[in-house]
Design an enzyme around this catalytic site. Structure first.
Site, PDB file in Angstrom:
ATOM      1  N   PRO A  19     -14.061   0.352  -5.530  1.00 14.66           N
ATOM      2  CA  PRO A  19     -14.643  -0.977  -5.724  1.00 14.66           C
ATOM      3  C   PRO A  19     -13.646  -2.068  -5.357  1.00 14.66           C
ATOM      4  O   PRO A  19     -12.451  -1.972  -5.662  1.00 14.66           O
ATOM      5  CB  PRO A  19     -14.965  -1.003  -7.217  1.00 14.66           C
ATOM      6  CG  PRO A  19     -15.068   0.419  -7.618  1.00 14.66           C
ATOM      7  CD  PRO A  19     -14.101   1.169  -6.754  1.00 14.66           C
ATOM      8  N   GLU A  20     -14.140  -3.105  -4.711  1.00 13.23           N
ATOM      9  CA  GLU A  20     -13.276  -4.232  -4.361  1.00 13.23           C
ATOM     10  C   GLU A  20     -13.291  -5.261  -5.487  1.00 13.23           C
ATOM     11  O   GLU A  20     -14.020  -5.130  -6.471  1.00 13.23           O
ATOM     12  CB  GLU A  20     -13.711  -4.810  -3.018  1.00 13.23           C
ATOM     13  CG  GLU A  20     -13.663  -3.751  -1.912  1.00 13.23           C
ATOM     14  CD  GLU A  20     -13.699  -4.305  -0.499  1.00 13.23           C
ATOM     15  OE1 GLU A  20     -13.267  -5.446  -0.278  1.00 13.23           O
ATOM     16  OE2 GLU A  20     -14.157  -3.569   0.407  1.00 13.23           O
ATOM     17  N   LYS A  49      -7.923  -5.187  -8.828  1.00 13.78           N
ATOM     18  CA  LYS A  49      -8.785  -4.036  -9.071  1.00 13.78           C
ATOM     19  C   LYS A  49      -8.545  -3.416 -10.446  1.00 13.78           C
ATOM     20  O   LYS A  49      -8.924  -2.273 -10.692  1.00 13.78           O
ATOM     21  CB  LYS A  49      -8.580  -2.999  -7.965  1.00 13.78           C
ATOM     22  CG  LYS A  49      -8.936  -3.534  -6.574  1.00 13.78           C
ATOM     23  CD  LYS A  49      -8.748  -2.502  -5.486  1.00 13.78           C
ATOM     24  CE  LYS A  49      -9.089  -3.079  -4.116  1.00 13.78           C
ATOM     25  NZ  LYS A  49      -8.963  -2.086  -3.029  1.00 13.78           N
ATOM     26  N   ARG A  58       3.091  -6.560  -9.966  1.00 14.08           N
ATOM     27  CA  ARG A  58       2.944  -5.854  -8.690  1.00 14.08           C
ATOM     28  C   ARG A  58       1.826  -6.441  -7.834  1.00 14.08           C
ATOM     29  O   ARG A  58       1.661  -6.043  -6.683  1.00 14.08           O
ATOM     30  CB  ARG A  58       2.669  -4.363  -8.931  1.00 14.08           C
ATOM     31  CG  ARG A  58       3.788  -3.610  -9.618  1.00 14.08           C
ATOM     32  CD  ARG A  58       3.611  -2.106  -9.476  1.00 14.08           C
ATOM     33  NE  ARG A  58       2.374  -1.625 -10.063  1.00 14.08           N
ATOM     34  CZ  ARG A  58       2.264  -1.159 -11.297  1.00 14.08           C
ATOM     35  NH1 ARG A  58       3.330  -1.141 -12.093  1.00 14.08           N
ATOM     36  NH2 ARG A  58       1.109  -0.719 -11.763  1.00 14.08           N
ATOM     37  N   ARG A  82      -6.336   3.627   7.569  1.00 13.83           N
ATOM     38  CA  ARG A  82      -7.689   3.281   7.141  1.00 13.83           C
ATOM     39  C   ARG A  82      -8.375   2.621   8.327  1.00 13.83           C
ATOM     40  O   ARG A  82      -7.807   1.739   8.983  1.00 13.83           O
ATOM     41  CB  ARG A  82      -7.688   2.299   5.959  1.00 13.83           C
ATOM     42  CG  ARG A  82      -7.061   2.811   4.673  1.00 13.83           C
ATOM     43  CD  ARG A  82      -7.949   3.787   3.951  1.00 13.83           C
ATOM     44  NE  ARG A  82      -9.250   3.232   3.591  1.00 13.83           N
ATOM     45  CZ  ARG A  82      -9.468   2.448   2.533  1.00 13.83           C
ATOM     46  NH1 ARG A  82      -8.466   2.081   1.748  1.00 13.83           N
ATOM     47  NH2 ARG A  82     -10.692   2.032   2.261  1.00 13.83           N
TER      48      ARG A  82
END
Length: 266
Positions: free
Chosen positions: A2-3, A52, A121, A255
Site C-alpha cells: 500500500p502507498e 507507510k 529514517r 522495480r
C-alpha cells in the site's frame, strides 16, 4: 505494498471507527499474544500515519506500530464480525466494530525512542507535512541516482510507491532516468506539489486515479473505467493517452517503471 494515501486513509477510518473507546484486543494467530494482552481493555486515543507506517496511541502511554509490507491487510467489520482467519495477527473490537489485521511486516509495541528512530529514517510525508517542500528539494539536490529511484527511497519522500512515482513523473514530463539532483529547484517544487495533490486525492477516494477525465472524454473521474484510470503504469506497448507513442518500461531500482519516451523525453 500500500502507498501512503492508503495508510493515511486507514488512519482516518480507524480513528473514526475506534478511537476514544476501550477496546478488547487479542491475537487470534497467537504471534502477538504478549502485546495484545498489554493493550487489551485500554483506550485507543489516536491513530497516526507517517509514510507507510501506522501508530496507534493507547492510554497508559502505549504505542502500537504497524507496517503492512507486501502482504498486510486490514478488514473492518460493522456489527457481528465473522470469525478471524488463522492468519489474523491482531484483532480489536468495541463490540460493534471489529478490526482484523493479517500478514503485516510489523505489528509491535514500541517505546518513544523506537518511534523516533522510525520517523528519523523517513523523508517528508506529503500528507502529514504538506509544506515540507524545502526538505524534499534538499533531499533530491543531494542525490545523483535517477529520479525514478529516488522517489522510491522513503528517506527522500515518505509514502510514494511504484504506481505514484510513474504517474507523477509522467504528469510532470520528467524522464525517470534523469539524475535527481539535475532537475532544478523550480521543477522539484512542482513535483512536490504534484505528489501532494495526487496523494490527497487518493486518500479521499481510496483509489489511485491520475487521468484527467476530459482527456478520455468523460465528465468525471467516477466515469472512468478501471483500465482508463492511469497514464503509464503497467501500460507497456499501449499508446500514450496524450501523444499516442507506445509506453515503455525500465527497471529503477530493480522495480519496473513505465514512461512515455515522447512526453518524458530526456
Amino acid at each position: 505494498m500500500p502507498e501512503g494515501h492508503t495508510i493515511h486513509r486507514y488512519a482516518r477510518l480507524h480513528r473514526k471507527a475506534l478511537a476514544d473507546r476501550n477496546l478488547r484486543v487479542w491475537s487470534p494467530q497467537g504471534r502477538f499474544d504478549d502485546g495484545a494482552s498489554d493493550i487489551d481493555g485500554r483506550r485507543l486515543e489516536d491513530v497516526e500515519a507517517a509514510g507507510k507506517h501506522l501508530f496507534y496511541r493507547w492510554s497508559g502511554n502505549r504505542t502500537l506500530h504497524v507496517h503492512l509490507g507486501l502482504f498486510g491487510r486490514f478488514r473492518l467489520h460493522n456489527g457481528e464480525a465473522p470469525l478471524p482467519t488463522d492468519g489474523t495477527r491482531l484483532a480489536m473490537s468495541d463490540g460493534s466494530v471489529t478490526l482484523y489485521l493479517s500478514g503485516p511486516n510489523n505489528c509491535e509495541l514500541i517505546d518513544p525512542a523506537e518511534e523516533d528512530s522510525i520517523r528519523d529514517r523517513l523523508g517528508p510525508d506529503p500528507l502529514a507535512n504538506g509544506r515540507s517542500a524545502d526538505r524534499f528539494i534538499a533531499n533530491l539536490a543531494g542525490r545523483r541516482i535517477p529520479i525514478g529511484a529516488a522517489l522510491l527511497d522513503q528517506k527522500v519522500v515518505a509514502g510514494v510507491g511504484n504506481v505514484y512515482r510513474a504517474e507523477v513523473l509522467f504528469k510532470e514530463r520528467i524522464h525517470p532516468a534523469i539524475p535527481a539532483h539535475s532537475i532544478g529547484e523550480r521543477d522539484t517544487e512542482r513535483l512536490w506539489r504534484r505528489i501532494t495533490d495526487e496523494l490527497r486525492r487518493g486518500e479521499r477516494s481510496g483509489r489511485i486515479i491520475t487521468v484527467e477525465p476530459d482527456e478520455i472524454g468523460v465528465p468525471s473521474r467516477r466515469d472512468l473505467r478501471r483500465d482508463e484510470r492511469l497514464y503509464v503504469y503497467k501500460r507497456d506497448g499501449d499508446p500514450c493517452r496524450r501523444c499516442g507513442t507506445p509506453i515503455e518500461s525500465t527497471d529503477l531500482p530493480a522495480r519496473t517503471i513505465w514512461f512515455c519516451p515522447h512526453c518524458q523525453a530526456r
